[in-house]
Write a protein that holds these residues in place. Sequence first.
Motif, PDB file in Angstrom:
ATOM      1  N   LEU A  68       0.821  -1.204   0.000  1.00  0.00           N
ATOM      2  CA  LEU A  68       0.000   0.000   0.000  1.00  0.00           C
ATOM      3  C   LEU A  68       0.861   1.262   0.000  1.00  0.00           C
ATOM      4  O   LEU A  68       0.604   2.215  -0.748  1.00  0.00           O
ATOM      5  CB  LEU A  68      -0.924   0.000   1.224  1.00  0.00           C
ATOM      6  CG  LEU A  68      -2.097  -0.969   1.168  1.00  0.00           C
ATOM      7  CD1 LEU A  68      -2.805  -1.016   2.511  1.00  0.00           C
ATOM      8  CD2 LEU A  68      -3.093  -0.566   0.082  1.00  0.00           C
ATOM      9  N   THR A  69       1.894   1.275   0.851  1.00  0.00           N
ATOM     10  CA  THR A  69       2.725   2.482   0.922  1.00  0.00           C
ATOM     11  C   THR A  69       3.535   2.674  -0.350  1.00  0.00           C
ATOM     12  O   THR A  69       3.741   3.813  -0.799  1.00  0.00           O
ATOM     13  CB  THR A  69       3.676   2.405   2.127  1.00  0.00           C
ATOM     14  OG1 THR A  69       4.455   1.198   2.042  1.00  0.00           O
ATOM     15  CG2 THR A  69       2.911   2.409   3.425  1.00  0.00           C
ATOM     16  N   GLU A  70       4.005   1.579  -0.957  1.00  0.00           N
ATOM     17  CA  GLU A  70       4.788   1.723  -2.186  1.00  0.00           C
ATOM     18  C   GLU A  70       3.913   2.145  -3.359  1.00  0.00           C
ATOM     19  O   GLU A  70       4.394   2.732  -4.321  1.00  0.00           O
ATOM     20  CB  GLU A  70       5.497   0.403  -2.518  1.00  0.00           C
ATOM     21  CG  GLU A  70       6.535  -0.032  -1.489  1.00  0.00           C
ATOM     22  CD  GLU A  70       7.583   1.022  -1.234  1.00  0.00           C
ATOM     23  OE1 GLU A  70       7.867   1.816  -2.141  1.00  0.00           O
ATOM     24  OE2 GLU A  70       8.114   1.067  -0.106  1.00  0.00           O
ATOM     25  N   ALA A  71       2.610   1.821  -3.289  1.00  0.00           N
ATOM     26  CA  ALA A  71       1.710   2.203  -4.384  1.00  0.00           C
ATOM     27  C   ALA A  71       1.262   3.665  -4.276  1.00  0.00           C
ATOM     28  O   ALA A  71       0.722   4.223  -5.230  1.00  0.00           O
ATOM     29  CB  ALA A  71       0.488   1.292  -4.392  1.00  0.00           C
ATOM     30  N   ALA A  72       1.482   4.266  -3.104  1.00  0.00           N
ATOM     31  CA  ALA A  72       1.035   5.649  -2.916  1.00  0.00           C
ATOM     32  C   ALA A  72       1.943   6.621  -3.674  1.00  0.00           C
ATOM     33  O   ALA A  72       3.129   6.373  -3.862  1.00  0.00           O
ATOM     34  CB  ALA A  72       1.044   5.990  -1.422  1.00  0.00           C
ATOM     35  N   PHE A  73       1.361   7.761  -4.117  1.00  0.00           N
ATOM     36  CA  PHE A  73       2.146   8.788  -4.800  1.00  0.00           C
ATOM     37  C   PHE A  73       2.853   9.686  -3.796  1.00  0.00           C
ATOM     38  O   PHE A  73       3.851  10.320  -4.120  1.00  0.00           O
ATOM     39  CB  PHE A  73       1.235   9.629  -5.705  1.00  0.00           C
ATOM     40  CG  PHE A  73       0.668   8.850  -6.849  1.00  0.00           C
ATOM     41  CD1 PHE A  73       1.450   8.526  -7.947  1.00  0.00           C
ATOM     42  CD2 PHE A  73      -0.651   8.416  -6.832  1.00  0.00           C
ATOM     43  CE1 PHE A  73       0.926   7.809  -9.003  1.00  0.00           C
ATOM     44  CE2 PHE A  73      -1.179   7.701  -7.890  1.00  0.00           C
ATOM     45  CZ  PHE A  73      -0.396   7.388  -8.981  1.00  0.00           C
TER      46      PHE A  73
END
Length: 375
Positions: free
Chosen positions: A292-297
């Motif tokens: 989730l955190t890596e997918a965030a901008f």
Amino acid sequence: AEAGNCLSAPSGNYVSFWLPAGLFAAVLLLNPLREWLVLSLAALPANFAFDCVHDARPKIVVMLFFYLANVTQAVTGAWLVRRFVSEKPALASLNEFLGVIGFAGVFSTMLGAAIGAATLKEFGLSPSFVQSWKVWWSSCAMAVLIFTPLILKWFAAPEASRSEKISFKRSVEAVLLFGGLAGFFWYLLVPGGGINAPKIPVLIFILWAGLRFGLRGASLAIFLLAVLSAFYTTHYLKGLSAQEISAGGYVFTLQVFVAVSALVGLVPAIVLGERDRTLTKLRDSENRYRSLTEAAFEGICISENGIVLDMNDQGLKMFGYLRDEMIGKEILDLVAPESRPVVAEAIRAGQELIYGHQTLRKDGSIFYAEAQARM
């Protein structure tokens, strides 16, 4: 019932392990409540058949009371487990194991033993209610301890067991374990000193099974130990005096040893299995969080008391740090001097509103950013 009888002394008047007690409790726990009546009625002809085989002139009323004792203890124990422990107990935790043994193996068997002992005393089949109760209770309680976990673990989810892949190395280890257990126990109880001899080395095999093969391996090893120990002890009577044989006290020694072995094997297996499941859940949770955190901008930072605990790749790129360099830094070190009072106050007050401030990269350059915290 006949298997338990074969494990008992040929000249004895009681069964060392009343295996139907363990089977009955496990079968009820594996099936829905609506099928309990049919399953209970299915035990009636088997109960009658066993009594008829072992009594030349059986009394119908006595057989009915014996059947009532068996059904009462099985249904009571299974209902208490369903009510207070788990709807589908799989011995996945120590609480489940203690609940199953406590309700189905100790309390309910006391009730069944009271009915059975009263029947024996009332119809002149036993001179002592207390002695009959003790023998009935111990044989049923031991069966639940050694047989019920085996059935619950091997038959509760057969689809899971089919998916397991056993390597050649694992198979060799299993052969060494169970072959060593059988061979050592034969040497101990037949050519050796018998049931009264020191048996500590046997516990090593049981602990080995629990630590290396989990609850399924431990339950199987304990059942094998109980079968071998009961058969060798009652049929060879090695190391026992004539007085000990006539008194039958060696059966209690046998049952205590099997009970201790069961606890030595099952408890570590359950605790380790529970730990492994917890670690797996933690790893899954960490992987989901990471995804989730890596997918965030946005840059996402996890901090405590103003110290960075973790930061996603986007945040690391913003500040120009590697993850190892970032973890442990103070958040104020990432803020330009003119904005530090604002950020320090936001951290102190636990402020969750969006606010702007000047931020400091690793190379010393400054960029403007908006931040929002969540406690």
